[in-house]
Design a protein around this motif. Structure first.
Motif, PDB file in Angstrom:
ATOM      1  N   SER A  11      22.834 -71.241 154.263  1.00 51.36           N
ATOM      2  CA  SER A  11      22.466 -69.729 154.245  1.00 51.36           C
ATOM      3  C   SER A  11      21.934 -69.337 152.864  1.00 51.36           C
ATOM      4  CB  SER A  11      23.666 -68.793 154.647  1.00 51.36           C
ATOM      5  OG  SER A  11      24.304 -69.461 155.916  1.00 51.36           O
TER       6      SER A  11
ATOM      7  N   GLY B  96      20.727 -68.068 158.408  1.00 53.50           N
ATOM      8  CA  GLY B  96      21.654 -69.188 158.178  1.00 53.50           C
ATOM      9  C   GLY B  96      21.261 -70.467 159.267  1.00 53.50           C
TER      10      GLY B  96
ATOM     11  N   GLY C 298      26.933 -69.288 166.094  1.00 53.52           N
ATOM     12  CA  GLY C 298      25.874 -69.283 166.419  1.00 53.52           C
ATOM     13  C   GLY C 298      25.270 -67.900 167.155  1.00 53.52           C
ATOM     14  N   ARG C 299      24.319 -67.698 167.745  1.00 55.76           N
ATOM     15  CA  ARG C 299      23.645 -66.542 168.427  1.00 55.76           C
ATOM     16  C   ARG C 299      24.658 -66.064 169.438  1.00 55.76           C
ATOM     17  NH1 ARG C 299      19.229 -66.720 171.256  1.00 55.76           N
ATOM     18  NH2 ARG C 299      18.791 -64.671 171.446  1.00 55.76           N
TER      19      ARG C 299
ATOM     20  N   THR D  18      29.091 -70.333 156.279  1.00 54.66           N
ATOM     21  CA  THR D  18      28.326 -69.766 155.103  1.00 54.66           C
ATOM     22  C   THR D  18      27.706 -68.509 155.286  1.00 54.66           C
ATOM     23  OG1 THR D  18      26.471 -71.232 156.228  1.00 54.66           O
ATOM     24  CG2 THR D  18      27.700 -72.326 154.453  1.00 54.66           C
TER      25      THR D  18
ATOM     26  N   TYR E 118      24.513 -77.126 156.747  1.00 59.68           N
ATOM     27  CA  TYR E 118      25.022 -75.803 157.238  1.00 59.68           C
ATOM     28  C   TYR E 118      24.812 -75.175 155.832  1.00 59.68           C
ATOM     29  CZ  TYR E 118      27.545 -78.935 159.914  1.00 59.68           C
ATOM     30  OH  TYR E 118      27.812 -80.252 160.560  1.00 59.68           O
TER      31      TYR E 118
HETATM   32  C1  BTN Z   1      22.444 -70.901 167.069  1.00 65.51           C
HETATM   33  O1  BTN Z   1      22.008 -72.031 167.377  1.00 65.51           O
HETATM   34  O2  BTN Z   1      22.770 -70.247 167.717  1.00 65.51           O
HETATM   35  C2  BTN Z   1      22.467 -70.411 165.610  1.00 65.51           C
HETATM   36  C3  BTN Z   1      23.319 -71.535 164.841  1.00 65.51           C
HETATM   37  C4  BTN Z   1      23.388 -71.266 163.347  1.00 65.51           C
HETATM   38  C5  BTN Z   1      24.230 -72.155 162.673  1.00 65.51           C
HETATM   39  C6  BTN Z   1      24.258 -71.894 160.969  1.00 65.51           C
HETATM   40  S1  BTN Z   1      25.218 -73.030 160.309  1.00 65.51           S
HETATM   41  C7  BTN Z   1      24.933 -72.051 158.712  1.00 65.51           C
HETATM   42  C8  BTN Z   1      25.118 -70.638 159.107  1.00 65.51           C
HETATM   43  N1  BTN Z   1      26.600 -70.450 159.076  1.00 65.51           N
HETATM   44  C9  BTN Z   1      27.093 -70.174 160.448  1.00 65.51           C
HETATM   45  O3  BTN Z   1      28.109 -69.661 160.555  1.00 65.51           O
HETATM   46  N2  BTN Z   1      25.841 -70.257 161.323  1.00 65.51           N
HETATM   47  C10 BTN Z   1      24.621 -70.721 160.386  1.00 65.51           C
END
Ligand code: BTN
Length: 269
Positions: free
Chosen positions: A77, A148, A60-61, A32, A75
């Motif tokens: 954003s 997100g 993720g990060r 997203t 999920y």
């Molecule tokens: C993390 O834990 O490092 C961050 C995770 C973030 C996940 C969300 S799900 C919706 C949005 N789309 C993504 O690809 N990542 C964020």
């Protein structure tokens, strides 16, 4: 497995929510955040939001992936276009984490803690992660900010892969019942809207609330940056969201979240 639909979510957001005309709920998408960044570059307006039942390339990060199986998570954003320089948005991820604590408290009945910077946790396990991405204009101002959020809602312990079994949890595991994903997604949108209203003028108050929810403060921690590990004690979080760490008596540094991950001395928290 609870259902999730655009109509179901929009029926549950508050009457004050102003961005109903720019919210979509999709079944499957790579990410997203990726999709919303494309829409942002095409001129999508402030408040545009997307959620999905499943992501095939959830991110993720620190370049990690975010496991996003169908039917069990949210999920989501959302796109903001604040008129400011990026320096004024250093606290955005913290503000989003606070907004998600409010959303879970309202829709699931408990308030999680925050593991600095961006993980919502309960009983030392991760329930939710946040990935914030900025785009800048040619003169260095913020063009867009995409926030997100991924929430584990309905998983049972055996649903997580072995490497996450000791560190991940879902709302269902905390409360003993599967939450309504429509209700939680609506609460997330409402909380993100309220966050946006106070984001710039209410920074100090947001950060005061963040410090109260942050379970990292006061802990002995390990900081991982590439292959380097440093140990210290987390003393505070400053107004820009940096972690104030004492590495040795009298030697303190403000660590920003961009490149480091934090662990407790003996595990994830
Ligand atoms: C993390 O834990 O490092 C961050 C995770 C973030 C996940 C969300 S799900 C919706 C949005 N789309 C993504 O690809 N990542 C964020």
């Amino acid at each position: 497995m609870s259902s999730m639909s655009q109509d179901g979510i929009l029926a549950l957001v508050s009457r004050e929510y102003p961005w109903k005309d720019r919210f979509s709920c999709l079944d499957t998408i790579d990410s997203t955040n990726n999709r919303l960044k494309i829409l942002a570059r095409e001129g999508a307006p402030h408040g545009t939001a997307l959620c999905a039942n499943r992501q095939t390339g959830g991110r993720g990060r620190l370049g990690r992936n975010f496991l996003s199986p169908p039917g069990v998570g949210i999920y989501l954003s959302i796109l903001f276009r604040p008129d400011c320089m990026p320096e004024s948005l250093m606290h955005l991820t913290c503000a989003a984490a606070e907004a998600m604590c409010d959303a879970l408290e309202n829709a699931a009945g408990f308030r999680p803690g925050i593991k600095w910077t961006n993980d919502l946790v309960y009983n030392k396990r991760k329930l939710c992660g946040i990935l914030t991405e900025l785009g800048l204009t040619e003169d260095g101002k913020v063009d867009y900010a995409v926030v997100g959020i991924g929430v584990n809602c309905c998983q049972h312990p055996e649903d997580f892969p072995p490497e996450l079994q000791n560190t991940a949890a879902s709302i269902a595991m905390v409360t003993g019942k599967e939450p309504s994903r429509d209700r939680l997604a609506a609460a997330m949108l409402d909380a993100l809207h309220r966050m946006d209203e106070d984001l710039l003028a209410g920074k100090e108050e947001i950060m005061a609330r963040y410090r109260r929810d942050c379970v990292t403060i006061g802990q002995d921690i390990s900081l991982l940056k590439g292959d380097t590990v440093r140990h210290g004690k987390a003393l505070d979080v400053d107004s820009d969201g940096a972690l104030i760490v004492e590495f040795s008596p009298g030697h303190r540094e403000a660590v920003s979240s961009g490149e480091v991950s934090v662990r407790g001395m003996y595990g994830y928290l």
